[in-house]
Scaffold this active site. Structure first.
Site, PDB file in Angstrom:
ATOM      1  N   PRO A   2     -25.875   6.675 -70.476  1.00  0.00           N
ATOM      2  CA  PRO A   2     -25.102   5.435 -70.501  1.00  0.00           C
ATOM      3  C   PRO A   2     -24.215   5.287 -69.263  1.00  0.00           C
ATOM      4  O   PRO A   2     -23.385   6.135 -68.984  1.00  0.00           O
ATOM      5  CB  PRO A   2     -24.272   5.542 -71.775  1.00  0.00           C
ATOM      6  N   GLU A   3     -24.432   4.224 -68.531  1.00  0.00           N
ATOM      7  CA  GLU A   3     -23.575   3.860 -67.399  1.00  0.00           C
ATOM      8  C   GLU A   3     -22.892   2.550 -67.793  1.00  0.00           C
ATOM      9  O   GLU A   3     -22.957   2.155 -68.953  1.00  0.00           O
ATOM     10  CB  GLU A   3     -24.418   3.717 -66.121  1.00  0.00           C
ATOM     11  N   ARG A 128     -26.352  16.682 -76.719  1.00  0.00           N
ATOM     12  CA  ARG A 128     -25.925  17.789 -75.861  1.00  0.00           C
ATOM     13  C   ARG A 128     -24.439  18.136 -75.965  1.00  0.00           C
ATOM     14  O   ARG A 128     -23.972  18.992 -75.226  1.00  0.00           O
ATOM     15  CB  ARG A 128     -26.342  17.507 -74.424  1.00  0.00           C
ATOM     16  N   ARG A 170     -15.200   7.482 -44.674  1.00  0.00           N
ATOM     17  CA  ARG A 170     -15.763   8.614 -45.424  1.00  0.00           C
ATOM     18  C   ARG A 170     -16.964   9.246 -44.728  1.00  0.00           C
ATOM     19  O   ARG A 170     -17.863   8.578 -44.268  1.00  0.00           O
ATOM     20  CB  ARG A 170     -16.147   8.167 -46.819  1.00  0.00           C
TER      21      ARG A 170
END
Length: 289
Positions: A2-3, A128, A170
């Site tokens: 799930p995102e 899990r 970055r």
DNA sequence: GTGTTTGTTATCAA
DNA sequence: CTTGATAACAAACA
């Protein structure tokens, strides 16, 4: 996995189903999944109800109607968490047309069961056991949000100048940056790859090397990919189901994730998959530069 | 038995 | 202090 789109789909559906419903009883089947003492967890929630559900990134935040010491119940699904609701008659309430996965509950992966006074039940499943449920004070919740989540796509806070700033200095690569929740929240492995494809950018590119035009495109495609996936009720690759136990259909629209060895939908090149930033990374060697 | 799956955090290095 | 890279965890499956 799930995102943002999957978690948002659950949030929207579940809010309609459970807000104002009084919690009658709770069964904690795996104490590890609840990050409070069981007695405390029950004491706070039994007789209470969730007034609404908020979301930040992939984290769900259930607001407690009676808030004293604790104002919110946080739920993180991590990789295999599910929140499935069944009403008294166990009939699917949803009006949408997705094929049912027919998830039976409870099952061997059910970790917590919320019983509502009208007979409805909310099941927290987690194969899990990475996910968690945790009661926090409103102050703690605000602190967690502030310290752990960067800019939120699909909101008015999603501004190009802020997005571009993240990349400019970055040294890390584009994929790792997109996956970093402290910088941008809600993107996981599927949508990081998909957004890079739509923006025609290789995920292993150095963040600071992107041109303004590429940044702009990526900024837009991140939002678009997430938005379209929500419209398709999320991607079911392995484990994800919505709060009715139904699969999402966005897997049918993925351009690169899980399509290694298949032909690119745009140029017919073979989609490649490599291990990058410790994650499976999918891309089109022709479309993405 | 081995490799693979990924969200997040821990750890170490610079 | 920040940034970045990598390992580790969890559990099941091919």
């Amino acid at each position: 996995m799930p995102e943002l789109p999957e978690v948002e789909t659950i949030r929207r559906d579940l809010e309609k189903k459970i807000s104002t419903k009084k919690i009658k009883d709770i069964k904690i089947l795996a104490t590890k999944s609840v990050h409070n003492k069981s007695a405390e967890f029950l004491k706070v929630l039994v007789g209470n109800n969730f007034s609404h559900i908020e979301r930040r990134g992939k984290l769900l935040m259930f607001a407690l109607d009676k808030s004293g010491k604790y104002g919110y119940m946080l739920v993180h699904l991590k990789m295999t968490g599910q929140l499935i609701y069944r009403n008294k008659d166990r009939v699917l309430a949803g009006g949408h047309s997705q094929t049912a996965m027919n998830t039976n509950v409870p099952n061997k992966f059910t970790r917590v069961i919320f019983n509502f006074s009208d007979g409805g039940q909310l099941f927290f499943n987690d194969l899990r056991r990475f996910g968690y449920i945790k009661l926090v004070s409103t102050k703690e919740k605000e602190k967690i949000v502030k310290n752990n989540f960067g800019i939120e796509p699909l909101t008015s806070d999603y501004i190009f100048e802020d997005f571009a700033k993240l990349f400019q200095k970055r040294q890390t690569n584009v994929k790792a940056l997109l996956l970093n929740q402290k910088l941008i929240s809600g993107i996981g492995n599927i949508y990081a790859d998909e957004a890079c494809f739509e923006a025609k950018i290789l995920p292993m590119r150095k963040a600071s090397d992107l041109s303004q035009a590429e940044l702009k495109k990526l900024f837009e495609m991140v939002a678009q990919v997430l938005k379209v996936s929500i419209e398709n009720r999320g991607t079911t690759f392995n484990n994800y189901v919505d709060s009715d136990g139904r699969t999402g259909s966005h897997i049918n629209f993925l351009k690169v994730y899980g399509r290694d060895g298949e032909k690119c939908k745009k140029c017919k090149s073979i989609i490649l998959k490599i291990k990058h930033a410790g994650r499976g990374t999918h891309y089109c060697p022709n479309c993405q530069k």
